[in-house]
Design a protein around this motif. Structure first.
Motif, PDB file in Angstrom:
ATOM      1  N   SER A 243       0.831  -1.212   0.000  1.00  0.00           N
ATOM      2  CA  SER A 243       0.000   0.000   0.000  1.00  0.00           C
ATOM      3  C   SER A 243       0.865   1.261   0.000  1.00  0.00           C
ATOM      4  O   SER A 243       0.587   2.213  -0.739  1.00  0.00           O
ATOM      5  CB  SER A 243      -0.923  -0.011   1.216  1.00  0.00           C
ATOM      6  N   ASP A 244       1.913   1.267   0.821  1.00  0.00           N
ATOM      7  CA  ASP A 244       2.815   2.428   0.894  1.00  0.00           C
ATOM      8  C   ASP A 244       3.572   2.663  -0.410  1.00  0.00           C
ATOM      9  O   ASP A 244       4.088   3.755  -0.647  1.00  0.00           O
ATOM     10  CB  ASP A 244       3.827   2.266   2.032  1.00  0.00           C
ATOM     11  N   ASN A 245       3.691   1.626  -1.232  1.00  0.00           N
ATOM     12  CA  ASN A 245       4.439   1.716  -2.481  1.00  0.00           C
ATOM     13  C   ASN A 245       3.524   1.591  -3.694  1.00  0.00           C
ATOM     14  O   ASN A 245       3.930   1.076  -4.739  1.00  0.00           O
ATOM     15  CB  ASN A 245       5.531   0.640  -2.515  1.00  0.00           C
ATOM     16  N   SER A 246       2.306   2.075  -3.554  1.00  0.00           N
ATOM     17  CA  SER A 246       1.301   1.914  -4.618  1.00  0.00           C
ATOM     18  C   SER A 246       1.652   2.666  -5.901  1.00  0.00           C
ATOM     19  O   SER A 246       1.082   2.397  -6.944  1.00  0.00           O
ATOM     20  CB  SER A 246      -0.073   2.351  -4.116  1.00  0.00           C
ATOM     21  N   SER A 247       2.614   3.569  -5.832  1.00  0.00           N
ATOM     22  CA  SER A 247       3.001   4.327  -7.022  1.00  0.00           C
ATOM     23  C   SER A 247       3.936   3.532  -7.945  1.00  0.00           C
ATOM     24  O   SER A 247       4.274   3.991  -9.027  1.00  0.00           O
ATOM     25  CB  SER A 247       3.671   5.637  -6.620  1.00  0.00           C
ATOM     26  N   ARG A 248       4.343   2.352  -7.504  1.00  0.00           N
ATOM     27  CA  ARG A 248       5.223   1.531  -8.340  1.00  0.00           C
ATOM     28  C   ARG A 248       4.783   0.073  -8.279  1.00  0.00           C
ATOM     29  O   ARG A 248       4.044  -0.321  -7.371  1.00  0.00           O
ATOM     30  CB  ARG A 248       6.690   1.658  -7.904  1.00  0.00           C
ATOM     31  N   ASP A 249       5.218  -0.706  -9.230  1.00  0.00           N
ATOM     32  CA  ASP A 249       4.910  -2.129  -9.233  1.00  0.00           C
ATOM     33  C   ASP A 249       5.746  -2.833  -8.163  1.00  0.00           C
ATOM     34  O   ASP A 249       6.941  -2.555  -8.022  1.00  0.00           O
ATOM     35  CB  ASP A 249       5.213  -2.754 -10.596  1.00  0.00           C
TER      36      ASP A 249
ATOM     37  N   LYS B 271       3.369  -8.914 -10.923  1.00  0.00           N
ATOM     38  CA  LYS B 271       3.330  -7.879  -9.896  1.00  0.00           C
ATOM     39  C   LYS B 271       2.262  -8.263  -8.878  1.00  0.00           C
ATOM     40  O   LYS B 271       1.292  -8.947  -9.187  1.00  0.00           O
ATOM     41  CB  LYS B 271       3.095  -6.498 -10.492  1.00  0.00           C
TER      42      LYS B 271
END
Length: 147
Positions: free
Chosen positions: A46-52, A95
């Motif tokens: 969730s914290d890294n939702s901007s990347r795969d 992913k």
């Protein structure tokens, strides 16, 4: 001259205290719906939702073996917490994507972690935190390749 500060012992003690407190808050928040490890993985994705995010990212982030992560992800997929989605460039790569169920849980988990983090940083200035991170970086660099 022998170093008497026992820095490693103090770091280990504070690590155990932090883990107990934050883990307890997360456990209360998930109320048996998922495992603690799954909660942290959901929070990481969730914290890294901007990347795969791929399995190797989870292995690296949590310093876990491939087989352990694979088993956890299999269980998470069975419980409708994640989906493995092929990427266009390489169908072998999958992913990891959160489902609606885990997105709802991520908000609860994140709040519990944030609460613990806020308690941890209480009465510590941003400057002190910056110095702390610099010291941690130096300690990490001192130990890289040593173990």
């Amino acid at each position: 001259m022998k170093n008497k500060s026992k820095l490693g012992l103090h770091i280990d003690k504070i690590n155990r205290i932090i883990s107990r407190k934050i883990d307890a808050a997360v456990i209360r928040s998930i109320d048996g719906k998922i495992t603690l490890s799954q909660a942290y993985v959901i929070d990481f994705i969730s914290d890294n939702s901007s990347r795969d995010i791929f399995q190797k990212d989870i292995e690296k982030e949590f310093d876990l073996k491939r087989s352990s992560v694979s088993l956890m992800l299999n269980n998470m997929e069975k419980n409708n917490l994640i989906k493995r989605v092929p990427v266009a460039e390489d169908a072998r790569l999958k992913k990891i994507v959160l489902t609606e169920k885990s997105i709802e849980l991520s908000k609860i988990v994140s709040d519990a972690i944030d609460s613990g983090e806020n308690q941890l940083a209480k009465d510590i200035t941003p400057e002190e935190i910056e110095v702390f991170y610099k010291v941690l970086g130096k300690i990490r660099n001192n130990l890289e390749g040593q173990i």
